[in-house]
Design a protein around this motif. Sequence first.
Motif, short mmCIF file in Angstrom:
data_model
loop_
_atom_site.label_atom_id
_atom_site.label_comp_id
_atom_site.label_asym_id
_atom_site.label_seq_id
_atom_site.Cartn_x
_atom_site.Cartn_y
_atom_site.Cartn_z
N SER A 139 1.61 10.51 -12.75
CA SER A 139 1.98 10.49 -11.33
C SER A 139 1.55 9.17 -10.70
O SER A 139 0.66 8.48 -11.21
CB SER A 139 1.32 11.65 -10.60
OG SER A 139 -0.01 11.31 -10.28
N TRP A 140 2.17 8.83 -9.58
CA TRP A 140 1.85 7.55 -8.94
C TRP A 140 0.43 7.51 -8.40
O TRP A 140 -0.15 6.45 -8.24
CB TRP A 140 2.85 7.24 -7.83
CG TRP A 140 4.15 6.73 -8.34
CD1 TRP A 140 5.39 7.28 -8.14
CD2 TRP A 140 4.38 5.56 -9.15
NE1 TRP A 140 6.34 6.54 -8.77
CE2 TRP A 140 5.75 5.48 -9.40
CE3 TRP A 140 3.54 4.59 -9.70
CZ2 TRP A 140 6.32 4.46 -10.16
CZ3 TRP A 140 4.09 3.58 -10.45
CH2 TRP A 140 5.47 3.52 -10.68
N VAL A 141 -0.12 8.69 -8.12
CA VAL A 141 -1.52 8.70 -7.67
C VAL A 141 -2.41 8.17 -8.79
O VAL A 141 -3.26 7.30 -8.58
CB VAL A 141 -1.95 10.13 -7.29
CG1 VAL A 141 -3.42 10.16 -6.94
CG2 VAL A 141 -1.14 10.63 -6.10
N ILE A 142 -2.20 8.69 -9.99
CA ILE A 142 -2.99 8.24 -11.15
C ILE A 142 -2.67 6.77 -11.43
O ILE A 142 -3.57 5.97 -11.71
CB ILE A 142 -2.68 9.10 -12.36
CG1 ILE A 142 -2.78 10.57 -12.03
CG2 ILE A 142 -3.53 8.68 -13.56
CD1 ILE A 142 -3.99 11.26 -12.50
N ALA A 143 -1.38 6.43 -11.36
CA ALA A 143 -0.99 5.05 -11.63
C ALA A 143 -1.68 4.10 -10.65
O ALA A 143 -2.03 2.98 -11.01
CB ALA A 143 0.52 4.90 -11.55
N SER A 144 -1.91 4.57 -9.43
CA SER A 144 -2.58 3.70 -8.46
C SER A 144 -4.03 3.45 -8.89
O SER A 144 -4.58 2.38 -8.64
CB SER A 144 -2.53 4.31 -7.06
OG SER A 144 -3.51 5.31 -6.91
N PHE A 256 5.58 3.11 -3.54
CA PHE A 256 5.34 2.22 -2.40
C PHE A 256 4.19 2.70 -1.52
O PHE A 256 3.67 1.94 -0.73
CB PHE A 256 6.60 2.08 -1.56
CG PHE A 256 7.66 1.26 -2.23
CD1 PHE A 256 7.66 -0.12 -2.12
CD2 PHE A 256 8.65 1.86 -2.98
CE1 PHE A 256 8.63 -0.88 -2.74
CE2 PHE A 256 9.61 1.10 -3.62
CZ PHE A 256 9.60 -0.27 -3.50
N PHE A 257 3.82 3.96 -1.66
CA PHE A 257 2.76 4.48 -0.81
C PHE A 257 1.40 4.39 -1.50
O PHE A 257 0.43 3.89 -0.91
CB PHE A 257 3.06 5.94 -0.44
CG PHE A 257 2.12 6.53 0.57
CD1 PHE A 257 2.21 6.18 1.91
CD2 PHE A 257 1.15 7.43 0.19
CE1 PHE A 257 1.35 6.73 2.84
CE2 PHE A 257 0.29 7.98 1.12
CZ PHE A 257 0.39 7.62 2.45
N ASP A 262 -1.39 2.26 0.72
CA ASP A 262 -1.05 2.38 2.14
C ASP A 262 -1.82 1.37 2.99
O ASP A 262 -2.37 1.70 4.04
CB ASP A 262 -1.32 3.82 2.62
CG ASP A 262 -0.70 4.09 3.98
OD1 ASP A 262 0.31 3.44 4.30
OD2 ASP A 262 -1.23 4.94 4.72
N THR A 263 -1.87 0.13 2.51
CA THR A 263 -2.64 -0.90 3.20
C THR A 263 -1.78 -1.60 4.24
O THR A 263 -0.74 -2.17 3.92
CB THR A 263 -3.14 -1.95 2.18
OG1 THR A 263 -3.74 -1.26 1.09
CG2 THR A 263 -4.13 -2.89 2.82
N THR A 270 5.61 -4.28 1.41
CA THR A 270 5.59 -2.99 0.71
C THR A 270 6.11 -1.83 1.56
O THR A 270 6.26 -0.73 1.04
CB THR A 270 4.16 -2.61 0.27
OG1 THR A 270 3.36 -2.45 1.44
CG2 THR A 270 3.56 -3.67 -0.62
N ASP A 271 6.39 -2.06 2.83
CA ASP A 271 6.85 -0.94 3.66
C ASP A 271 8.35 -0.74 3.45
O ASP A 271 9.14 -1.66 3.63
CB ASP A 271 6.57 -1.26 5.13
CG ASP A 271 6.58 -0.01 5.98
OD1 ASP A 271 6.50 1.09 5.41
OD2 ASP A 271 6.65 -0.12 7.22
#
Lengths: 322, 302
Positions: A139-144, A256-257, A262-263, A270-271
């Motif tokens: 998931s992108w959370v882990i990828a982050s 993107f989030f 989310d900086t 990135t928005d």
Amino acid sequence: MQSKKSNFQTTKAGFFTRWMGSQRSWDTNFNLLLMALPGILLLLIFSYLPMIGIVIAFKNYRFADGIMGSAWVGLENFRFLFGTDTAFRITRNTLGMNSIFIATTTIGALAVAMLMNEVYQSRMSKYYQTMLFFPYFISWVIASYFVFAFLNGEGGVVNQLIVRAGGSPPSWYRSPQYWPLILTLANLWNSIGFSSIVYLAGILGISPELFEAAKIDGASKWQQIRFITMPMLYPLIIILVLLAIGRIFNADFGLFFFVPRDTALLYSTTDVIDTFVYRSLVQLGNISMAAAAGFYQSTVGFILVITANWIVRRINRDYSLF
Amino acid sequence: MTITRRRISRSWNRYRIQALLGQGLVHGVLTLLGLVCLIPMILVVSISLSGEIALVEQGYQLWPVGFTTAAYDYILQQPGQMMQAYGVTGFVTIVGTGLGLLLCSMLAWPLARSDFCLRGPLSFYVFFTMLFGGGLVPFYILVTRYLGLKDNVLALILPYLVTPWYVLILRTSFAQLPTELLDAARIDGAGEWRIFFRIVLPLSKPVLATIGLFFVLRYWNDWFLALLFINKAVLYPLQYLLYVLMRNITFLASNPQTTGMAIPTQSARMALAVLAFGPALFTFLLLQKYFVRGITIGGLKG
């Protein structure tokens, strides 16, 4: 085209005879409808009701009044949205980043598929496929977290490498100019395995006799790729690219989030529409703005999908969505 | 005669050497690409197994520095939030996958039947939702205001149950079942429901496995619905908990004066990530062939 029309006709002509005809067909149709009913209801609630709710973009939404009770304001929300630079920024980022993603993924996946095809007989090919495919299920959370391990100011691997090479690493999470590249790499990492499997299936579907004939004529590997593999794959490539273009107005929210965390400092690159709608709606509570941007995305996206699909249909009916 | 034979064997040898070299090169490139894909995961695992002081001194390394399982011990000793999140994710995944498979199949089977009088309109009804959507805002308002599902575990399950793409794959697969069997069952007096549960589903195990795995990973990896609808910490699923932790760390790091809250160590954070993707990775490795099959059945239509 012709066959589809006639098919539809028979269904329609059969409607009354089948529905009313014999006891058995009535029973069959009734039970099948009953079977589909839960799915129909869920789609009605979670897909069709929001479609009606899209009128909210033309209203001044107030929680107490609900969607139907709120006052109409015409195009006021849109005037507000397009009066800022944000509308331009999120459109540019969405279209720009998605165009880069489509190009890099297509080229990368084609290259990987051709390499995989060369060693398809080998036992190793399964392991390559596994390694390339697994990021798709992260998931992108882990990828982050993964990206953070590379770019973190204290101890990040990329920073260490830059220091070792004698440079001074930038503060990644404060420098928007690097993010198109970082996001492109992250997206490629995520999707190349998946896309290459589709292309590999396409290559494996090419008749081996073509390659054998070319080999007898003394064609090199490069010539085989150029004069057999690529031309045979063109329809598939064109179709997949067109379908991707049909979805170009929808960005991958998670990428993107979460990956830029989310900086706010990075929003200039990135928005995208999806993150903007989410932020306006949930974090800022600016529902009118979010609704206007959402309407803009839904309608332009719909037109793009329909157009892309229409073109795909003209090339090859089998690949079109409808 | 001997000359030609020698010449042939010489060119044959050269051909074989070239082919071997080429193969070697391809293997090399693919190994390299595969490793590039794996490196982020290896890095995170390595950090989670590294000593905290060694991390500060030497930075992140691909091989654990000052090897220790302290981070995992730390997490497993105070399981509270983490175990709760595992519970929520596990519940949502099991219920969502089971119900989703059932409902998608029940919707796909009538669509696969050429003798169903509403097949045309119903197909359109299902697949139109792939083309056009109302977007996030009406969806959000619907779920929170009209359905009242904010901070409700149902909000994490219901919206994904009927996924048109899965229905499409199931329909394609159901339509290929041998009609003789169905006719035979009908002659024996089996009703529509009996045929569906006793013949259609058992005969479709491979495609059900594929779609089931799609569902499992979708629910396991989901953060989106929690991001929209969940505020209560008790209901945080795993992925969302990880996001909240990451966000808090950023917040605490940028406001060092804020104290009173223990900042998880770097290795503990990465250990959390490993515990979250571990099961998903395991499932994937175990059942990878079903995914590949699923993509080649329906991937083009994705």
